[in-house]
Design an enzyme around this catalytic site. Sequence first.
Site, short mmCIF file in Angstrom:
data_model
loop_
_atom_site.label_atom_id
_atom_site.label_comp_id
_atom_site.label_asym_id
_atom_site.label_seq_id
_atom_site.Cartn_x
_atom_site.Cartn_y
_atom_site.Cartn_z
N TRP B 325 71.95 47.69 39.76
CA TRP B 325 72.60 46.41 39.92
C TRP B 325 73.63 46.24 39.21
O TRP B 325 74.75 45.52 39.10
CB TRP B 325 71.57 45.17 39.60
N HIS B 326 73.54 46.66 37.91
CA HIS B 326 74.53 46.67 36.64
C HIS B 326 75.81 47.35 37.21
O HIS B 326 76.86 46.79 36.52
CB HIS B 326 74.07 47.09 35.38
N GLY B 327 75.85 48.45 37.81
CA GLY B 327 77.20 48.97 37.98
C GLY B 327 76.81 50.38 38.93
O GLY B 327 75.84 50.85 38.82
#
Lengths: 298, 476
Positions: B325-327
Amino acid sequence: MKLFIFRLLAFSCCWAVFLAGNYLYNLSNIKSEEIFENPQPSLIFMGDSHIMTGINPNLFEHATNMGYHGEPLYITQLKAQKVQEKSIGENRRFVIGIGPQNLSDFNEEKLLKDKYAKKIWDTYYPLLLPPAPLFKKYDLKYDKRSYLKGMVRNMCLYPRNKHDRWKGHFEARAYALETANLQKTIQRHFYNSRGELRDVSQAAIRALDTLCYARKANNIIFVILPVHPAYKEQIPQPFIDSFQKITQKHKKQGIPILDYLEYPLPDSAFYDYDHLNQEGARIFARVLNADLKQLFQQ
Amino acid sequence: MLFNSIEFAIFLPIVFAIYWSIGSRHVRRQNLALLIASYFFYGWWDWRFLGLIAFSTIVDFLVGKKLEQTTGQKKRKTLLYISLASNLGLLLFFKYYNFFIDSFVDAFTFFGINFSPSHLHIVLPVGISFYTFQTLSYTIDVYQKKIKPTTDWIAFSAFVSFFPQLVAGPIERAANLLPQFQKNRKFDTEKAKDGLRQILWGLFKKIVIADTCAIYANDIFSNPDSYSTPALWLGAIYFAFQIYGDFSGYSDIALGLARLFGFELMKNFNLPYFSRDIAEFWRRWHISLSSWFKDYLYIPLGGSRGGLKKTLRNVLIIFLISGLWHGANWTFVAWGGVHALFFIPLLVLKRNRKHLGKIAEDSLLPSLSEAYQISLTFLQVLIAWVFFRAANIKEAIHYISGMFDMANMGTIESYKAKYLILILFLLAWEWNFRDKEHGLHIPKWPTHWRWLTYSFFIWLILYFVGEEQEFIYFQF
């Protein structure tokens, strides 16, 4: 709500008074501050880190070194102007260090990138107080927010009795040629982040013109300090050509130019590929002293 | 528009004045003012992406309404899938398209099949991961009949685009935030004052801590080979506090801003670096995201019902997906994986809910065992952060091996270590305020002490303020 707004405004007013008070105090200190302590120097060296590391003023008679890291020529011109304004009646000679790297438009970029601009504001803020006439004079673009923050940080946050970082100094350096990165230095001086050759800085040319114009009132000498042959070899030809053209122009106008760019020095005289170390400054002082004496006798 | 920019310093008082001059009786008008301000705020960055927020808003508003009217389970599921496909579709396309393409190419190349598909030049819309998750939570809650859908499209649009938390959270739940858009909001002086204090605290964490630590963290991470082992540890510590100051600072500003407008957002950080184990860290770090994953992924997957094997599988999925989700980079997945590795032993030993109470309750300092637990947890978090910060997994492993290279015990240049004092100051201050809402929750202090404290922090901010640096989490 009214009380909230009132208290917020009252708090903001206290801060405004605090900031303005510090500004005025610092401004009056800057205006009244003497540039030199006694004995007053008669020979002033100015320029970037090449002068800062390459000229030991103790090896010259009545001399001081006002060189500073990464100092662009337009700042040097401003510095010389400030010294000149405070030197009415004094007989002072300015020896300005110049080199091909001073012509790179990297020096103009320094005002736009916060990483460099912050250092410029923190060092030279006494010369660049609002409304900063320098930028108009040289048609320089600068980061206005960074400038504003720099002025607040240096002028408004606390009362200071000394505002002398802009004056520069001599910095004795040890031999570190083995760990120096020649390619990185060349890249930084003459190429942009995309690896393209940089342009010649128009502000630098104008600053040199202004310095020469001021010769009517002062003795200005340009000195080109020695660099390591490996560095010299890698200076892009367009910069060599432009530099020669500019120095020739000023020579014709009667400005003495002492060129030691290719002066032979052993590796042990260098800090890195383009700066002298303590030993180099000692050797070079002998040469420069002799040439300056000869020049002054003329 | 950044919270730490001059533009925002002009924008905020104008919006504040307009909003409260409307009067608390005109909720719809106030919501409309917030909606316009929020779209202006987002559009300042890139107006072209306003369409994405509007699209997400319209889809979920209509799906929510339709879900209310539909009784058949099959039709309701279809409606839910429409919302999931629209929101996650946008997210996958804008954030992960090129990443998946690259990963497929790598996988095929590994098996000896070479092909080169075309990449798209996609600009990642700021905050897309945050607002898509927020709107999704609304639809899922309506689908699960936890909340009633709203019929007020202005309130719903304002809820989706609420500017204090639009681009970097906290990811709010409709059940908490949406009702606040539907009721009268009166100006509360104490709430507004505390909001301003929290904004100041957030700015301090962002400008003084995060942006200062960033200088040396970037320096050391960009060229780890030229640094000694202690310097590499220092780089990791600086990054740990850069990301903490950056993200928790943003969350504090968001919470403070919301309070200025009469809203209460959920707490997103609760002193994570004082956690006594990784499980507690995840109850204190980015709380809105971990609780989102827990409610909308972990529990639907079966949670801890169904035996240890299934629980472990679910935990691993949650950690890996929350990493992703972060990247769009395997380093984030690895970061999630490393946390899972630290978490799973606690789960197996049934110690993951051991530290639910307060730290050092009724005592000034932590006990020796607490101090040991906190240090050990921080060490684990620090190692995981290297994966988060590195450009790729190879670099991360190289950096970590450098951190344990006993043959490279050189020194740290003192100018690089000097900002540790700021970190120690932050930790000491936070420790002292560990039972409070935030670091500047000082409503009961005498006025002169309060004003002096505010002034001290404002002074530090003005002294350290440099280039306006984007918040790291904007890119997520």
